[in-house]
Design a protein around this motif. Structure first.
Motif, mmCIF file in Angstrom:
data_model
loop_
_atom_site.group_PDB
_atom_site.id
_atom_site.type_symbol
_atom_site.label_atom_id
_atom_site.label_comp_id
_atom_site.label_asym_id
_atom_site.label_seq_id
_atom_site.Cartn_x
_atom_site.Cartn_y
_atom_site.Cartn_z
ATOM 1 N N LEU A 1 -0.781 -9.617 -43.140
ATOM 2 C CA LEU A 1 -0.762 -10.695 -42.035
ATOM 3 C C LEU A 1 -2.787 -10.933 -42.824
ATOM 4 C CD1 LEU A 1 -1.428 -11.417 -39.144
ATOM 5 C CD2 LEU A 1 -2.223 -8.636 -38.517
ATOM 6 N N LYS A 2 -3.354 -9.892 -42.931
ATOM 7 C CA LYS A 2 -4.561 -9.881 -44.141
ATOM 8 C C LYS A 2 -4.608 -11.364 -44.733
ATOM 9 C CE LYS A 2 -8.547 -7.717 -46.503
ATOM 10 N NZ LYS A 2 -8.719 -6.453 -46.784
ATOM 11 N N LYS A 3 -3.217 -11.267 -45.931
ATOM 12 C CA LYS A 3 -3.025 -12.479 -46.901
ATOM 13 C C LYS A 3 -3.392 -14.328 -45.816
ATOM 14 C CE LYS A 3 -0.841 -10.936 -50.135
ATOM 15 N NZ LYS A 3 0.221 -10.640 -51.698
ATOM 16 N N ILE A 4 -2.603 -13.942 -44.314
ATOM 17 C CA ILE A 4 -2.220 -15.284 -44.124
ATOM 18 C C ILE A 4 -3.811 -15.176 -43.273
ATOM 19 C CG2 ILE A 4 -1.190 -15.616 -41.905
ATOM 20 C CD1 ILE A 4 1.133 -14.669 -42.627
ATOM 21 N N ASN B 1 -6.051 -16.742 -45.968
ATOM 22 C CA ASN B 1 -5.835 -18.202 -45.756
ATOM 23 C C ASN B 1 -6.117 -18.857 -45.181
ATOM 24 O OD1 ASN B 1 -4.620 -17.700 -48.939
ATOM 25 N ND2 ASN B 1 -2.549 -16.874 -48.314
ATOM 26 N N ALA B 2 -6.497 -18.947 -43.867
ATOM 27 C CA ALA B 2 -6.587 -19.527 -42.887
ATOM 28 C C ALA B 2 -8.112 -19.745 -43.126
ATOM 29 C CB ALA B 2 -6.169 -18.891 -41.361
ATOM 30 N N LEU C 1 -2.411 -17.555 -35.968
ATOM 31 C CA LEU C 1 -1.917 -17.889 -37.088
ATOM 32 C C LEU C 1 -1.078 -18.859 -37.797
ATOM 33 C CD1 LEU C 1 -3.343 -14.458 -38.307
ATOM 34 C CD2 LEU C 1 -4.198 -16.082 -38.618
ATOM 35 N N HIS C 2 -0.466 -18.875 -36.882
ATOM 36 C CA HIS C 2 0.776 -20.240 -37.113
ATOM 37 C C HIS C 2 1.830 -19.450 -38.246
ATOM 38 C CE1 HIS C 2 -1.678 -23.711 -35.826
ATOM 39 N NE2 HIS C 2 -2.570 -22.718 -36.617
ATOM 40 N N PHE C 3 2.533 -18.796 -38.004
ATOM 41 C CA PHE C 3 3.384 -18.523 -38.414
ATOM 42 C C PHE C 3 4.889 -17.606 -37.563
ATOM 43 C CE2 PHE C 3 1.060 -14.228 -38.465
ATOM 44 C CZ PHE C 3 1.960 -13.041 -37.693
ATOM 45 N N ASP C 4 5.866 -16.790 -37.058
ATOM 46 C CA ASP C 4 6.899 -16.874 -37.437
ATOM 47 C C ASP C 4 6.464 -15.236 -36.410
ATOM 48 O OD1 ASP C 4 8.832 -15.972 -35.603
ATOM 49 O OD2 ASP C 4 10.571 -16.195 -37.170
#
Length: 69
Positions: free
Chosen positions: A5-8, A11-12, A54-57
């Motif tokens: 989650l932190k990586k996502i 990255n954003a 964050l645009h993930f499932d």
């Protein structure tokens, strides 16, 4: 700890404050989710709001941490 989650988020190029704002929750609540310091299971509505920001499932929150890595 939800390293994925932190990586996502990083990255954003978003701060914990901005993600929390986008999800309609407090920054401290979001931070506790990201660090894993939340005692209760994550509410599905909150999971959906964070995932949308964050645009993930959103179901990724409920996967095994090793798989989600």
């Amino acid at each position: 700890m939800r390293v994925w989650l932190k990586k996502i988020r990083k990255n954003a190029k978003l701060s914990t404050y901005k993600v929390a704002e986008m999800a309609g929750i407090s920054q401290s609540y979001y931070a506790s989710i990201e660090t894993g310091n939340r005692g209760k299971p994550l509410n599905a509505d909150v999971a959906k709001k964070i995932a949308e920001a964050l645009h993930f499932d959103w179901t990724r929150f409920y996967e095994d941490e090793k798989e989600a890595g």
